[in-house]
Enzyme design. Structure first.
Site, mmCIF file in Angstrom:
data_model
loop_
_atom_site.group_PDB
_atom_site.id
_atom_site.type_symbol
_atom_site.label_atom_id
_atom_site.label_comp_id
_atom_site.label_asym_id
_atom_site.label_seq_id
_atom_site.Cartn_x
_atom_site.Cartn_y
_atom_site.Cartn_z
ATOM 1 N N GLY A 200 0.758 -1.142 -0.082
ATOM 2 C CA GLY A 200 -0.123 -0.057 -0.084
ATOM 3 C C GLY A 200 0.901 1.174 -0.036
ATOM 4 C CB ILE A 204 -1.549 2.588 5.356
ATOM 5 C CG1 ILE A 204 -2.785 3.582 5.031
ATOM 6 C CG2 ILE A 204 -2.051 1.567 6.192
ATOM 7 C CD1 ILE A 204 -3.393 4.115 6.178
ATOM 8 C CD GLU A 222 7.093 -5.615 -1.622
ATOM 9 O OE1 GLU A 222 7.395 -4.832 -2.215
ATOM 10 O OE2 GLU A 222 8.033 -6.432 -0.953
#
Length: 491
Positions: A200, A204, A222
């Site tokens: 994402g 976050i 990632e």
């Protein structure tokens, strides 16, 4: 007032705790560790993809209007390929690796044993919701772990289908799909995991890392970034343009973490490049790209508004040289080229993640490396189009990114022999093929010794002679050992 059934259906921290407890019980019983269980689950996933491809394509069409070819190749075929690679290589991967030993432990033998970490959490993204959900899960299963998959709520049709198919095809006592949004993800992150893989954005990712830190849980992130494309002048321009288009608009209409984010070329070559883009874009998507069935739509109104904001900035809107049309009702933005965009504009400082492609100008192509490196962040991917050998060498030596491709874009993702992952702001850790297996494994060191040749020099009382002999052993010097022994006997 909610009924008792509705209250029970709420997935909260207590629910997450029960899920983890059940999976830990299955893992502790050794259920996931055998080759038979791993291969059975991988075969079941392969069967799941083969038997349900029409439903998968339909879900991706509902969520993203993704063209059938893109869905078939980049979602279904790549997941099936990962399954087949894991099944083919699994016996080799789980076999202990022999390791050399030294004079220090002579006589001895050693090996490295890959053992599963335990219970792992995979939090996936919406842009490639099947691939980015199941590819890490394949690695986790191959390594012998119990898994919870949390699909993205931004792709609801795919999330729902994933949950249903996983329950139908996979071992529910060891592999679970938890649907939901922020509350459900937060409940999961409160639990102790043995590893978390998140795909994402950086905002976050920081929340995931903070939650993982409370339990000392290792993470794989990632992420993304501004993946640059350097375009030299000594190239086959048509092929280069087509490959950039395939990596940009042919990858979910630019909504991909490794899509080209911006181009760097020389002032003298820029117009030729723009003209080539105009020609090839019309050839691929027609005069009215909104009528093309080969372009995904923007995922939702929030992302449409974000992309519109990038285009509407005063110092950017005048730089559009192709495209720029928008259809808010249908969440469509035409493939858009912008020329000579200011470096301090939003479109050049934020990850675009959409069908907008700005071109930055330099005096000579070698200056491109300074533009990339001066950004202060390391991209997930970087691309170079050139026939100049020295430029290729400088590109590899100078540009730090998750992955590099020379004379193409995005295709490194398809090679299971290459690690896929970021560096710095674009992420940490990697997966794909054997790298997925390794990501979800602990490499356990094992040393075997017998009772013969018990070296007296390691035991007290310590002496100068013992010190010299031990130093010679640590240095691995045969002549040093002889000299130390001779000096010992003389003394």
């Amino acid at each position: 007032m909610a009924s008792e059934e509705e209250k029970k259906a709420v997935f909260d921290a207590e629910s997450a705790k029960e899920v983890v407890k059940e999976l830990r019980a299955s893992f502790a019983a050794g259920k996931t560790k055998s080759y038979e269980w791993r291969s059975t689950q991988l075969n079941a996933m392969l069967k799941m993809m083969e038997e349900n491809e029409p439903q998968i394509l339909a879900a991706l069409r509902d969520d993203l209007s993704k063209p059938e070819l893109e869905s078939s190749i980049f979602e279904v075929a790549m997941v099936k390929s990962s399954c087949r690679v894991a099944l083919k290589k699994l016996k080799h991967w789980i076999r202990p690796e022999k390791a050399k030993t030294s004079l220090i432990t002579f006589p001895s033998s050693a090996e490295i044993v890959s053992e599963p970490l335990g219970v792992v959490l995979v939090i996936s993204a919406w842009n490639y919701p099947f691939l980015l959900s199941l590819d890490p899960v394949i690695g986790a299963i191959a390594a012998g772990n119990a898994v919870v998959l949390k699909p993205s709520e931004i792709a609801p049709a795919t999330s729902s289908l994933l949950a249903r198919l996983a329950a139908d095809y996979l071992d529910h006592s060891c592999i679970k799909v938890v649907e939901g949004a922020v509350p459900e993800t937060s409940a999961l992150l409160e639990q102790k995991w043995d590893k978390i893989l998140y795909t994402g954005n950086g905002r976050i990712a920081r929340i995931v890392m903070a939650a993982a830190a409370k339990h000392l849980t290792p993470v794989v992130l990632e992420l993304g970034g501004k993946s640059p494309v350097i375009v030299d002048s000594d190239i086959n321009l048509q092929v280069a343009t087509r490959r950039i288009i395939a990596g940009k608009w042919g990858c979910n209409n630019g909504q991909a973490c490794i899509s080209p984010d911006y181009i760097i070329t020389t002032k003298s070559y820029a117009q030729k490049l723009v003209d080539s883009f105009k020609c090839e874009l019309e050839r691929f998507y027609g005069k009215n790209p909104f009528e093309s069935k080969d372009l995904s739509r923007i995922v939702n109104s929030n992302h449409f508004a974000r992309l519109s904001k990038l285009l509407d900035e005063d110092k950017v809107s005048s730089k559009i040289v192709h495209g720029g049309e928008r259809d808010e009702a249908n969440l469509r933005i035409a493939p858009t080229i912008l020329l000579d965009v200011p470096q301090d504009s939003l479109i050049m400082t934020e990850e675009i993640f959409g069908p907008l492609l700005p071109i930055t100008l330099v005096d000579k192509v070698e200056d491109s490396f300074d533009v990339i490196n001066s950004s202060g962040t390391k991209p997930l991917a970087a691309y170079l189009f050139t026939n100049n050998k020295k430029l290729k060498e400088k590109f590899v030596a100078t540009v730090s990114a998750g992955g590099l491709v020379v004379n193409d874009t995005t295709v490194h993702l398809t090679e299971h022999t290459l690690p896929f992952g970021g560096v710095g702001d674009s992420g940490m850790g990697a997966y794909h093929g054997k790298f997925s297996f390794d990501t979800f494994s602990h490499k356990k060191a094992v040393l075997y010794r017998g009772f013969a040749c018990d070296a007296f020099v390691r035991y007290p009382p310590y002496s100068r002679g013992k010190l010299r002999l031990l130093e010679a052993l640590f240095n691995g010097s045969f002549f040093g050992i002889i000299r130390a022994l001779l000096g010992w006997f003389k003394s």
